[in-house]
Design an enzyme around this catalytic site. Structure first.
Site, PDB file in Angstrom:
ATOM      1  N   LYS A 100      37.389  20.517  10.769  1.00  0.00           N
ATOM      2  CA  LYS A 100      38.372  21.009  11.734  1.00  0.00           C
ATOM      3  C   LYS A 100      37.837  21.022  13.168  1.00  0.00           C
ATOM      4  O   LYS A 100      38.580  20.723  14.118  1.00  0.00           O
ATOM      5  CB  LYS A 100      38.857  22.394  11.319  1.00  0.00           C
ATOM      6  CG  LYS A 100      39.631  22.383   9.999  1.00  0.00           C
ATOM      7  CD  LYS A 100      40.091  23.765   9.590  1.00  0.00           C
ATOM      8  CE  LYS A 100      40.795  23.730   8.245  1.00  0.00           C
ATOM      9  NZ  LYS A 100      41.272  25.069   7.826  1.00  0.00           N
TER      10      LYS A 100
ATOM     11  N   GLY B 135      45.502  32.438  -0.902  1.00  0.00           N
ATOM     12  CA  GLY B 135      45.618  31.387   0.096  1.00  0.00           C
ATOM     13  C   GLY B 135      46.643  30.324  -0.227  1.00  0.00           C
ATOM     14  O   GLY B 135      46.892  29.438   0.602  1.00  0.00           O
TER      15      GLY B 135
END
Length: 276
Positions: A72, A238
């Site tokens: 990321k 999640g």
């Protein structure tokens, strides 16, 4: 951002390391079936060091990429332009390759919507476990649901300096502590620790006692070690974040805009939930 020609096939994929566990191909495939798109979405193991060469090897058939850990921050650097959430967090989990690449962070909205699904639309005090890219997304999400104070717990508290600065830019007072510091009660705990992380009992149990709702970004294995010892407050896995960040990615891949709601999005979401 350029919209896709829905009549043309496009290639997409999720990249990361490790990647074999990813549910993203199933989620995206379910969505594209409902949308009637002949789009290919695959997975590929790509390390942080290999990202630049992997990107340079893509041809014009590629529409976009989903990026998971540890890519990321590298994807943020690779993006020519970035949306607000990516700029705030320094993390990109979505690259639109046409005319860019353009970088987006759809994790922030994914966290906000996952919490809303479980009835949590506001929190004044938040504790975030971890200090990496997902922790930055969690802090921005906390600000968007009204957090005034946030505590960052990290194995290396010195790594959290950027989160203190980010909190200041968001109007959130951020403090930093080690995992074994005595906890104070909070409305919401967000765990951004790697899947499979197990905190010692003398750390986990005090955090669970006054930690409010637990949102654990991990979903495999489930329940996580932390979720298994959480007390009376609700626990959110999640998977909700995965679902809602993915719907924003699909908006980006189709329309170039994470806020552009899809046609019959309710049916798309239902098919994606069934694929989880």
């Amino acid at each position: 951002m350029p919209a896709a020609d829905a009549r043309s096939p496009h290639r997409l994929a999720v990249w990361g390391d490790p990647i074999a566990h990813s549910k993203s191909p199933a989620l995206h495939a379910a969505a594209y079936r409902v949308l009637g798109l002949d789009w290919e979405y695959d997975r590929r193991r790509v390390s942080a060091d290999d990202l630049p060469s992997a990107l340079s090897g893509l041809d014009g058939s590629w529409r976009g990429l989903s990026l998971t850990m540890p890519l990321k921050e590298q994807a943020f650097r690779a993006a020519a332009v970035r949306d607000r959430h990516a700029t705030l967090t320094g993390a990109v989990n979505t690259l639109l390759l046409d005319g860019g690449p353009a970088g987006f962070n759809t994790d922030v909205g994914g966290i906000v919507d996952a919490l809303a699904d479980d009835g949590m639309r506001a929190a004044s005090t938040v504790r975030i476990l971890g200090a990496g890219a997902t922790a930055a997304s969690a802090l921005v999400a906390a600000a968007e649901i009204g957090a005034e104070r946030a505590e960052i717990r990290a194995r290396r508290p010195d790594r959290a300096a950027a989160l203190v600065d980010l909190g200041g830019s968001l109007g959130v007072t951020v403090s930093v502590a080690s995992f074994d510091s005595p906890p104070t009660p909070v409305d919401l705990t967000v765990a951004t620790l790697p899947s499979g992380t197990s905190l010692p009992a003398d750390v986990a149990l005090p955090l669970a006692g006054g930690g409010g709702v637990l949102f654990d970004a991990a979903y495999a294995p489930w329940p996580s070690a932390l979720a298994a010892v959480w007390s009376d407050a609700p626990v959110v896995s999640g998977l909700g974040m995965l679902l809602h960040q993915a719907i924003r990615q699909i908006r980006v891949f189709l329309h170039g805009d994470p806020a552009h709601v899809l046609d019959d999005e309710a049916s798309v979401l239902a098919a994606m939930r069934a694929a989880l």
